[in-house]
Design a protein around this motif. Structure first.
Motif, PDB file in Angstrom:
ATOM      1  N   PRO A   2      25.724 -33.309  23.020  1.00 58.26           N
ATOM      2  CA  PRO A   2      26.081 -34.968  22.229  1.00 58.26           C
ATOM      3  C   PRO A   2      26.979 -35.459  21.788  1.00 58.26           C
ATOM      4  O   PRO A   2      27.742 -34.438  20.895  1.00 58.26           O
ATOM      5  CB  PRO A   2      24.143 -35.274  21.452  1.00 58.26           C
ATOM      6  N   PRO A   3      27.849 -36.627  21.995  1.00 61.87           N
ATOM      7  CA  PRO A   3      28.623 -37.012  20.847  1.00 61.87           C
ATOM      8  C   PRO A   3      28.651 -37.241  19.135  1.00 61.87           C
ATOM      9  O   PRO A   3      27.306 -36.941  18.834  1.00 61.87           O
ATOM     10  CB  PRO A   3      29.068 -38.445  21.390  1.00 61.87           C
ATOM     11  N   LEU A   4      29.635 -37.210  18.827  1.00 59.55           N
ATOM     12  CA  LEU A   4      29.165 -36.258  17.646  1.00 59.55           C
ATOM     13  C   LEU A   4      28.880 -37.967  16.369  1.00 59.55           C
ATOM     14  O   LEU A   4      29.121 -39.550  17.176  1.00 59.55           O
ATOM     15  CB  LEU A   4      30.746 -36.637  16.575  1.00 59.55           C
ATOM     16  N   ASP A   5      28.377 -37.402  15.549  1.00 60.08           N
ATOM     17  CA  ASP A   5      27.065 -39.350  14.702  1.00 60.08           C
ATOM     18  C   ASP A   5      28.425 -40.017  14.237  1.00 60.08           C
ATOM     19  O   ASP A   5      28.711 -39.646  12.770  1.00 60.08           O
ATOM     20  CB  ASP A   5      26.412 -38.846  13.833  1.00 60.08           C
ATOM     21  N   LEU A   6      29.929 -40.388  14.888  1.00 61.44           N
ATOM     22  CA  LEU A   6      30.684 -41.023  14.209  1.00 61.44           C
ATOM     23  C   LEU A   6      30.887 -42.560  14.081  1.00 61.44           C
ATOM     24  O   LEU A   6      30.838 -42.677  15.403  1.00 61.44           O
ATOM     25  CB  LEU A   6      32.023 -39.895  14.802  1.00 61.44           C
ATOM     26  N   THR A   7      30.930 -43.184  13.502  1.00 61.52           N
ATOM     27  CA  THR A   7      31.280 -44.686  13.698  1.00 61.52           C
ATOM     28  C   THR A   7      32.927 -44.727  13.882  1.00 61.52           C
ATOM     29  O   THR A   7      33.528 -44.021  14.412  1.00 61.52           O
ATOM     30  CB  THR A   7      31.663 -45.932  12.357  1.00 61.52           C
ATOM     31  N   GLU A  10      35.139 -44.355  11.887  1.00 62.71           N
ATOM     32  CA  GLU A  10      35.905 -42.960  12.028  1.00 62.71           C
ATOM     33  C   GLU A  10      36.054 -42.147  13.058  1.00 62.71           C
ATOM     34  O   GLU A  10      36.939 -41.054  12.657  1.00 62.71           O
ATOM     35  CB  GLU A  10      33.729 -42.062  11.491  1.00 62.71           C
ATOM     36  N   SER A 153      35.039 -37.348  19.336  1.00 61.23           N
ATOM     37  CA  SER A 153      33.755 -37.957  19.133  1.00 61.23           C
ATOM     38  C   SER A 153      33.317 -36.371  19.756  1.00 61.23           C
ATOM     39  O   SER A 153      31.533 -36.520  19.585  1.00 61.23           O
ATOM     40  CB  SER A 153      33.738 -38.941  19.884  1.00 61.23           C
ATOM     41  N   ARG A 154      32.812 -35.858  20.730  1.00 57.46           N
ATOM     42  CA  ARG A 154      32.697 -35.259  21.871  1.00 57.46           C
ATOM     43  C   ARG A 154      32.325 -33.709  20.948  1.00 57.46           C
ATOM     44  O   ARG A 154      32.511 -32.178  21.354  1.00 57.46           O
ATOM     45  CB  ARG A 154      33.234 -34.696  22.955  1.00 57.46           C
ATOM     46  N   THR A 196      33.850 -29.421  12.301  1.00 54.75           N
ATOM     47  CA  THR A 196      34.414 -31.112  12.462  1.00 54.75           C
ATOM     48  C   THR A 196      34.764 -31.922  11.503  1.00 54.75           C
ATOM     49  O   THR A 196      34.678 -33.322  11.420  1.00 54.75           O
ATOM     50  CB  THR A 196      33.092 -32.097  13.283  1.00 54.75           C
TER      51      THR A 196
END
Length: 215
Positions: A2-7, A10, A153-154, A196
């Motif tokens: 899953p993609p990273l938890d970034l806005t 970010e 983001s990944r 990351t």
């Protein structure tokens, strides 16, 4: 994965040129690359012509040959950097960048994926008009940057490099790219990152570069 938890902010401010923190031992899953490509193709392009192509090099022998062209490009004469009046902070940052670049120079052939973004053209046009050049580069750069953002983001790292373009014709022969009608625009290493936790880089303040209504 899953993609990273970034806005969105970010992702935009922490997508860095990654060299030393590329994981050289972990393969990059094809589905992750395909996801990044799907997002890249949503980028704007001149007259919506979508003339881009992405050559993804995973074969070890071709990666090694491409890395050698990159090294040959770096060996060409370069302009001497003027250091007079440069403060210590800038010199330290410059040394860090130099160390990082040296690491990539030494290990580029080990990076699991090398990406060569291309754009189709009507014949070579290095001496083309300013408008034509702007349209060409403006039709590929947004897509490549969008790919790099998607990669960040990944949990993937990238870096924009161009030295191999000194030997673009040789790279075209290596990869079967039609030299007369397809321009290579960069050579981008792609790998999972070691960690990351990337931060925004030092930049000039926006107020120093904004010109309202006149220069």
């Amino acid at each position: 994965m899953p993609p990273l938890d970034l806005t969105a902010d970010e992702v935009l401010t922490t997508t860095r040129a990654v060299r030393k923190r590329l994981d050289l031992n972990r393969p990059v899953e094809r589905e992750l690359i395909e996801e990044c490509l799907e997002l890249a193709t949503q980028a704007p392009t001149g007259r919506n012509r979508q003339r881009w192509d992405f050559v993804l090099v995973t074969d070890p022998e071709k990666r090694a040959a491409l890395a050698n062209l990159y090294r040959l490009g770096l060996a060409r004469p370069r302009q001497q950097v003027v250091r007079d009046g440069v403060n210590r902070g800038d010199l330290v940052r410059g040394q860090r960048i130099a160390d990082s670049a040296q690491y990539l120079y030494d290990h580029l052939h080990e990076v699991p994926v090398l990406l060569v973004p291309c754009i189709r053209v009507q014949g070579r046009h290095e001496n083309g008009s300013h408008v034509g050049q702007a349209n060409t580069w403006g039709s590929i750069l947004p897509a490549v940057w969008q790919f790099m953002l998607a990669a960040r983001s990944r949990g993937l790292g990238t870096a924009w490099t161009t030295p191999h373009l000194h030997y673009e014709k040789e790279a075209a022969e290596l990869l079967g790219i039609p030299y007369e009608t397809v321009l290579q625009t960069a050579l981008i290493p792609l790998a999972h990152t070691i960690g990351t936790d990337f931060r925004p880089g030092p930049r000039v303040e926006a107020k120093e570069i904004a010109h309202w209504d006149a220069w």
